[in-house]
Write a protein that holds these residues in place. Structure first.
Motif, PDB file in Angstrom:
ATOM      1  N   ILE A  96       1.058  -1.372   0.065  1.00 19.14           N
ATOM      2  CA  ILE A  96       0.319   0.206  -0.102  1.00 19.14           C
ATOM      3  C   ILE A  96       0.691   1.127  -0.100  1.00 19.14           C
ATOM      4  CG2 ILE A  96      -2.266   1.471   1.226  1.00 19.14           C
ATOM      5  CD1 ILE A  96      -2.322  -1.339   2.324  1.00 19.14           C
ATOM      6  N   ASP A  97       1.700   1.572   0.272  1.00 16.21           N
ATOM      7  CA  ASP A  97       2.673   2.574   1.070  1.00 16.21           C
ATOM      8  C   ASP A  97       3.718   2.087   1.719  1.00 16.21           C
ATOM      9  OD1 ASP A  97       1.734   2.857   4.276  1.00 16.21           O
ATOM     10  OD2 ASP A  97      -0.015   3.639   3.377  1.00 16.21           O
ATOM     11  N   LYS A 116       3.056   9.832   9.688  1.00 19.40           N
ATOM     12  CA  LYS A 116       2.227   8.737   7.946  1.00 19.40           C
ATOM     13  C   LYS A 116       3.337   8.620   7.570  1.00 19.40           C
ATOM     14  CE  LYS A 116       3.162  13.579   6.425  1.00 19.40           C
ATOM     15  NZ  LYS A 116       2.514  15.229   5.842  1.00 19.40           N
ATOM     16  N   PRO A 117       3.000   8.212   5.812  1.00 20.80           N
ATOM     17  CA  PRO A 117       3.825   7.311   4.935  1.00 20.80           C
ATOM     18  C   PRO A 117       4.607   8.615   4.633  1.00 20.80           C
ATOM     19  CG  PRO A 117       2.030   7.436   4.408  1.00 20.80           C
ATOM     20  CD  PRO A 117       1.222   7.758   5.244  1.00 20.80           C
ATOM     21  N   ILE A 118       6.111   8.121   4.434  1.00 18.36           N
ATOM     22  CA  ILE A 118       6.862   8.735   3.425  1.00 18.36           C
ATOM     23  C   ILE A 118       6.088   8.847   1.961  1.00 18.36           C
ATOM     24  CG2 ILE A 118       8.724   7.345   2.784  1.00 18.36           C
ATOM     25  CD1 ILE A 118      10.810   9.428   3.018  1.00 18.36           C
ATOM     26  N   ASN A 122      -1.486   6.745  -3.608  1.00 19.15           N
ATOM     27  CA  ASN A 122      -1.088   6.962  -5.124  1.00 19.15           C
ATOM     28  C   ASN A 122      -0.897   8.031  -5.773  1.00 19.15           C
ATOM     29  OD1 ASN A 122      -3.979   5.940  -5.019  1.00 19.15           O
ATOM     30  ND2 ASN A 122      -4.752   7.018  -3.268  1.00 19.15           N
ATOM     31  N   LEU A 123       0.502   8.218  -4.901  1.00 21.23           N
ATOM     32  CA  LEU A 123       1.456   8.611  -5.114  1.00 21.23           C
ATOM     33  C   LEU A 123       2.272   8.744  -6.556  1.00 21.23           C
ATOM     34  CD1 LEU A 123       3.995  10.747  -4.166  1.00 21.23           C
ATOM     35  CD2 LEU A 123       5.572   8.816  -3.749  1.00 21.23           C
ATOM     36  N   THR A 124       2.164   7.369  -6.698  1.00 21.13           N
ATOM     37  CA  THR A 124       2.710   6.677  -8.441  1.00 21.13           C
ATOM     38  C   THR A 124       1.375   5.847  -8.903  1.00 21.13           C
ATOM     39  OG1 THR A 124       4.012   5.273  -8.375  1.00 21.13           O
ATOM     40  CG2 THR A 124       5.117   7.471  -7.757  1.00 21.13           C
ATOM     41  N   ILE A 144      13.860   3.944  -3.963  1.00 24.80           N
ATOM     42  CA  ILE A 144      13.283   3.309  -5.216  1.00 24.80           C
ATOM     43  C   ILE A 144      12.501   2.592  -4.737  1.00 24.80           C
ATOM     44  CG2 ILE A 144      13.582   1.951  -6.914  1.00 24.80           C
ATOM     45  CD1 ILE A 144      16.707   3.448  -5.161  1.00 24.80           C
ATOM     46  N   TRP A 145      11.171   2.447  -5.617  1.00 27.69           N
ATOM     47  CA  TRP A 145      10.228   1.395  -5.008  1.00 27.69           C
ATOM     48  C   TRP A 145       9.460   1.053  -6.381  1.00 27.69           C
ATOM     49  CZ3 TRP A 145       9.797   6.512  -4.583  1.00 27.69           C
ATOM     50  CH2 TRP A 145       9.132   7.550  -5.878  1.00 27.69           C
ATOM     51  N   GLY A 146       8.253   0.312  -5.874  1.00 31.19           N
ATOM     52  CA  GLY A 146       7.161   0.222  -7.373  1.00 31.19           C
ATOM     53  C   GLY A 146       7.150  -1.735  -7.422  1.00 31.19           C
ATOM     54  N   LEU A 147       6.340  -1.711  -8.287  1.00 36.14           N
ATOM     55  CA  LEU A 147       5.804  -3.551  -8.907  1.00 36.14           C
ATOM     56  C   LEU A 147       5.763  -2.729 -10.321  1.00 36.14           C
ATOM     57  CD1 LEU A 147       4.103  -5.806  -8.545  1.00 36.14           C
ATOM     58  CD2 LEU A 147       2.437  -5.021  -8.435  1.00 36.14           C
ATOM     59  N   PRO A 148       7.121  -3.757 -10.955  1.00 35.46           N
ATOM     60  CA  PRO A 148       7.032  -3.732 -12.377  1.00 35.46           C
ATOM     61  C   PRO A 148       5.712  -4.641 -13.517  1.00 35.46           C
ATOM     62  CG  PRO A 148       8.424  -4.997 -11.450  1.00 35.46           C
ATOM     63  CD  PRO A 148       7.411  -4.362 -10.530  1.00 35.46           C
TER      64      PRO A 148
END
Length: 408
Positions: A96-97, A116-118, A122-124, A144-148
């Protein structure tokens, strides 16, 4: 023979991100709840430490209820970084975050820095989880983060406070969209950026990309991290042991080819680092745990030697098992040096010389000029394992390249 992988058996310690702080290794890990899990249940995060990558000490647990998340069984992957004498811990709230905590100590005392989240939900267009924090050579920090899954990895420079973004997130450019998994990690070697996920990786000369897919590491292990310590390069990875939902952590050596490709050492991925058996038919020189005034170099067979060896260069191989009764040591060496040089075999615990091997000039490593040289060794009685230091002596810019050694 005892194996060192997994490094912390039967504890559910996985998704390892290892960093070296104050000359000690710290493992920041996810924590699978139980061997009875039939899905991923992870109620907290753990921190472990080690002075040798073999013996590991539990340091602390970070609980989600002490952060903005509240009680959860989806404490996913995490990472840590140091900046200006403070330590920062980045943690996934499922997919989620991502939050951040801060401490004066790398092992314990982390407190939620923001409440709270850094990285907000819904940031990207991607998912804001599985963070990696990377600090570049110029001290600039990035996250760096994310689901490709078509939405990709994202990157943003961090402010010096390490708890806020210095720029809008940018999607990392990957040449062929090969990444199909989360679990990213970013590291740098020889001025090249390595973006990895699972056992896959890509490289770039720019942190934002584009990254060129380079292949796999040659082993099928999962989420991990890369780090360097005492002149050696390591890969920490997740092992599905004993089950898919109750995992553990392994460590192996990682080697870099002349063209920048990475190779994980498959045998050591099974056995673990910092452990050797004098009954093996050979011990690769590149398996050292500490090297001074040396570097690893690709050899003509696509394997790896220890090169750039000079006078007083050192290689350390601890915990050589089954050494009792061994009377000789042999070295496979190529030398383009003009005069003879020597390898002193030392008991690393007391500095006593237990053997000295003369190395004559050969036709050189460029011409497959590897030759085997040997000498007698004096192993202390009733010694089943020994910490060995190799010290090199001679005159010249590069005394030799050492391929392997063995005991007889």
């Amino acid at each position: 023979m005892k194996k060192n992988n997994p490094i912390i058996p039967n504890q559910g310690v996985c998704d390892p991100h290892i960093h070296i702080f104050n000359n000690k290794a710290y493992l920041y890990a996810s924590h699978d709840l139980s061997s009875q899990n039939d899905t991923w249940l992870m109620e907290d995060w753990q921190i472990w430490s080690s002075s040798d990558l073999v013996e590991w000490r539990y340091e602390s647990t970070i609980k989600p209820e002490n952060t903005y998340i509240g009680k959860s069984n989806r404490c996913w992957a995490t990472d840590a970084a140091e900046k200006n004498g403070k330590f920062y811990y980045y943690f996934s709230n499922a997919n989620i975050d991502t939050g951040v905590a801060i401490s004066d100590n790398p092992a314990y005392g982390f407190k939620d820095a923001l409440g709270k989240p850094i990285l907000s939900e819904n940031l990207t267009p991607s998912k804001q989880y599985d963070p990696t924090v990377f600090i570049d050579d110029d001290s600039t920090p990035y996250i760096i983060w994310g689901l490709p899954d078509g939405n990709g990895y994202y990157i943003s420079q961090l402010n010096d406070d390490m708890v806020s973004l210095a720029e809008p997130p940018k999607r990392i450019l990957l040449d062929n969209g090969t990444a199909k998994d989360d679990k990213n990690f970013l590291h740098k070697k020889n001025s090249v950026y390595y973006l990895s996920w699972g056992s896959n990786y890509a490289t770039s000369d720019n942190i934002y990309g584009p990254y060129t897919y380079r292949g796999t590491l040659g082993i099928s292990e999962d989420h991990g991290s890369f780090f360097s310590w005492n002149g050696q390069d390591f890969y920490a990875f997740t092992i599905f042991d004993p089950t898919k939902y109750f995992r553990s952590t392994g460590i192996c050596y990682i080697h870099y080819k002349n063209n920048g490709e990475m190779c994980a050492d498959g045998l050591i991925a099974e056995y673990g680092v910092g452990i050797y058996d004098a009954n093996w038919n050979k011990l690769n020189a590149s398996w050292f745990m500490r090297g001074e005034n040396i570097c690893k170099k690709e050899n003509i067979w696509g394997g790896f030697d220890v090169g750039n060896i000079k006078n007083n260069s050192l290689l350390y191989y601890p915990n050589i098992q089954n050494i009792s009764g061994k009377q000789k040591i042999y070295f496979d060496v190529a030398s383009e040096n003009k005069t003879a040089s020597y390898i002193e075999i030392l008991n690393a615990d007391n500095g006593q010389c237990i053997g000295k091997c003369e190395i004559s000039p050969t036709s050189g490593y460029h011409h497959c000029g590897y030759e085997v040289f040997g000498c007698d060794i004096n192993i202390p009685s009733n010694t089943d394992s020994l910490n060995i230091m190799l010290r090199f002596c001679g005159n010249g810019d590069e005394l030799m390249r050492l391929h392997w050694f063995k005991f007889v």
